[in-house]
Motif scaffolding. Structure first.
Motif, PDB file in Angstrom:
ATOM      1  N   MET A 102       0.837  -1.198   0.000  1.00  0.00           N
ATOM      2  CA  MET A 102       0.000   0.000   0.000  1.00  0.00           C
ATOM      3  C   MET A 102       0.877   1.254   0.000  1.00  0.00           C
ATOM      4  O   MET A 102       0.607   2.210  -0.721  1.00  0.00           O
ATOM      5  N   GLN A 103       1.945   1.255   0.786  1.00  0.00           N
ATOM      6  CA  GLN A 103       2.852   2.401   0.832  1.00  0.00           C
ATOM      7  C   GLN A 103       3.504   2.620  -0.531  1.00  0.00           C
ATOM      8  O   GLN A 103       3.631   3.748  -0.991  1.00  0.00           O
ATOM      9  N   CYS A 104       3.888   1.533  -1.193  1.00  0.00           N
ATOM     10  CA  CYS A 104       4.501   1.626  -2.516  1.00  0.00           C
ATOM     11  C   CYS A 104       3.514   2.241  -3.514  1.00  0.00           C
ATOM     12  O   CYS A 104       3.874   3.144  -4.270  1.00  0.00           O
ATOM     13  N   ALA A 105       2.273   1.771  -3.503  1.00  0.00           N
ATOM     14  CA  ALA A 105       1.253   2.326  -4.400  1.00  0.00           C
ATOM     15  C   ALA A 105       0.997   3.787  -4.077  1.00  0.00           C
ATOM     16  O   ALA A 105       0.850   4.624  -4.972  1.00  0.00           O
ATOM     17  N   PHE A 106       0.979   4.110  -2.807  1.00  0.00           N
ATOM     18  CA  PHE A 106       0.759   5.481  -2.351  1.00  0.00           C
ATOM     19  C   PHE A 106       1.894   6.390  -2.837  1.00  0.00           C
ATOM     20  O   PHE A 106       1.667   7.469  -3.359  1.00  0.00           O
ATOM     21  N   ASP A 107       3.135   5.926  -2.695  1.00  0.00           N
ATOM     22  CA  ASP A 107       4.299   6.721  -3.085  1.00  0.00           C
ATOM     23  C   ASP A 107       4.380   6.939  -4.590  1.00  0.00           C
ATOM     24  O   ASP A 107       4.878   7.954  -5.049  1.00  0.00           O
ATOM     25  N   GLU A 111      -0.224  11.950  -8.347  1.00  0.00           N
ATOM     26  CA  GLU A 111      -0.806  13.143  -7.744  1.00  0.00           C
ATOM     27  C   GLU A 111      -0.300  13.309  -6.321  1.00  0.00           C
ATOM     28  O   GLU A 111       0.208  12.371  -5.705  1.00  0.00           O
ATOM     29  N   VAL A 112      -0.471  14.506  -5.790  1.00  0.00           N
ATOM     30  CA  VAL A 112      -0.167  14.730  -4.374  1.00  0.00           C
ATOM     31  C   VAL A 112      -1.183  13.941  -3.562  1.00  0.00           C
ATOM     32  O   VAL A 112      -2.385  14.002  -3.821  1.00  0.00           O
ATOM     33  N   ALA A 113      -0.702  13.195  -2.590  1.00  0.00           N
ATOM     34  CA  ALA A 113      -1.604  12.390  -1.761  1.00  0.00           C
ATOM     35  C   ALA A 113      -1.226  12.563  -0.295  1.00  0.00           C
ATOM     36  O   ALA A 113      -0.061  12.447   0.074  1.00  0.00           O
ATOM     37  N   LEU A 114      -2.217  12.877   0.508  1.00  0.00           N
ATOM     38  CA  LEU A 114      -2.029  13.046   1.946  1.00  0.00           C
ATOM     39  C   LEU A 114      -3.081  12.232   2.677  1.00  0.00           C
ATOM     40  O   LEU A 114      -4.217  12.118   2.226  1.00  0.00           O
ATOM     41  N   ILE A 115      -2.722  11.726   3.826  1.00  0.00           N
ATOM     42  CA  ILE A 115      -3.691  11.109   4.733  1.00  0.00           C
ATOM     43  C   ILE A 115      -3.644  11.927   6.007  1.00  0.00           C
ATOM     44  O   ILE A 115      -2.585  12.109   6.614  1.00  0.00           O
ATOM     45  N   LEU A 116      -4.814  12.455   6.384  1.00  0.00           N
ATOM     46  CA  LEU A 116      -4.919  13.327   7.546  1.00  0.00           C
ATOM     47  C   LEU A 116      -5.710  12.642   8.641  1.00  0.00           C
ATOM     48  O   LEU A 116      -6.589  11.822   8.369  1.00  0.00           O
ATOM     49  N   ASP A 117      -5.434  13.022   9.890  1.00  0.00           N
ATOM     50  CA  ASP A 117      -6.259  12.515  10.983  1.00  0.00           C
ATOM     51  C   ASP A 117      -7.446  13.442  11.178  1.00  0.00           C
ATOM     52  O   ASP A 117      -7.627  14.414  10.428  1.00  0.00           O
ATOM     53  N   CYS A 124       0.387  10.697   6.739  1.00  0.00           N
ATOM     54  CA  CYS A 124       1.210  10.093   5.702  1.00  0.00           C
ATOM     55  C   CYS A 124       1.138  10.976   4.479  1.00  0.00           C
ATOM     56  O   CYS A 124       0.097  11.573   4.192  1.00  0.00           O
ATOM     57  N   ALA A 125       2.266  11.074   3.744  1.00  0.00           N
ATOM     58  CA  ALA A 125       2.309  11.851   2.513  1.00  0.00           C
ATOM     59  C   ALA A 125       3.185  11.137   1.519  1.00  0.00           C
ATOM     60  O   ALA A 125       4.172  10.501   1.892  1.00  0.00           O
ATOM     61  N   ASN A 126       2.807  11.225   0.235  1.00  0.00           N
ATOM     62  CA  ASN A 126       3.676  10.605  -0.766  1.00  0.00           C
ATOM     63  C   ASN A 126       4.782  11.570  -1.164  1.00  0.00           C
ATOM     64  O   ASN A 126       4.847  12.704  -0.692  1.00  0.00           O
ATOM     65  N   GLU A 127       5.682  11.104  -2.041  1.00  0.00           N
ATOM     66  CA  GLU A 127       6.848  11.907  -2.402  1.00  0.00           C
ATOM     67  C   GLU A 127       6.450  13.216  -3.074  1.00  0.00           C
ATOM     68  O   GLU A 127       7.127  14.231  -2.909  1.00  0.00           O
ATOM     69  N   ARG A 128       5.377  13.242  -3.835  1.00  0.00           N
ATOM     70  CA  ARG A 128       4.940  14.476  -4.517  1.00  0.00           C
ATOM     71  C   ARG A 128       4.524  15.545  -3.518  1.00  0.00           C
ATOM     72  O   ARG A 128       4.665  16.720  -3.800  1.00  0.00           O
ATOM     73  N   ALA A 129       3.988  15.131  -2.397  1.00  0.00           N
ATOM     74  CA  ALA A 129       3.507  16.089  -1.382  1.00  0.00           C
ATOM     75  C   ALA A 129       4.711  16.769  -0.743  1.00  0.00           C
ATOM     76  O   ALA A 129       4.686  17.897  -0.360  1.00  0.00           O
TER      77      ALA A 129
END
Length: 129
Positions: A102-107, A111-117, A124-129
């Protein structure tokens, strides 16, 4: 309360019921369908013959109640499906391997991808973020 069996109505009779539930008078229904008012009245006689000796207002009321009950049943079924999916997702056993995938797919998301609480903090943020 007795709910008539609307499935016994013809397509034209169902259309008259629908137009009546939209608030159209018999004259407006006749104009809408290109009929005479006498023909619309004869449809009401047939509808009452099939469904029982209800008034036009009672038939429209029961039609709306019937549609509401059907929609409620559909919503309850969809909620049950979604709850089952949620339970299934909760019960899945996550391994480090599935988390790494999942982390690999996320990275690698382009697009910019963030997971917020719930408080808006970045979990969590991917490399684009």
């Amino acid at each position: 309360m007795h709910y008539p069996d609307f499935s016994s109505l013809s397509k034209r009779e169902l259309k008259i019921m629908e137009l009546a539930t939209d608030g159209l008078t018999d004259q407006q229904i006749a104009i809408h369908l290109g009929l005479t008012v006498a023909t619309v009245n004869s449809y009401w006689v047939r509808i009452r013959g099939k469904l029982g000796r209800f008034s036009r207002t009672e038939l429209v009321s029961r039609w709306l109640q019937n549609k509401s009950l059907a929609a409620s049943r559909e919503h309850k079924q969809r909620i049950a499906q979604l709850e089952a999916q949620l339970d299934s997702a909760k019960s899945e056993n996550w391994t480090w391997e599935s988390a790494a995938l999942m982390q690999c797919a996320f990275d690698h998301n382009p697009e910019v991808a963030l997971i917020l609480d719930a408080d808006g903090r970045i979990l969590c943020a991917n490399e684009r973020a």
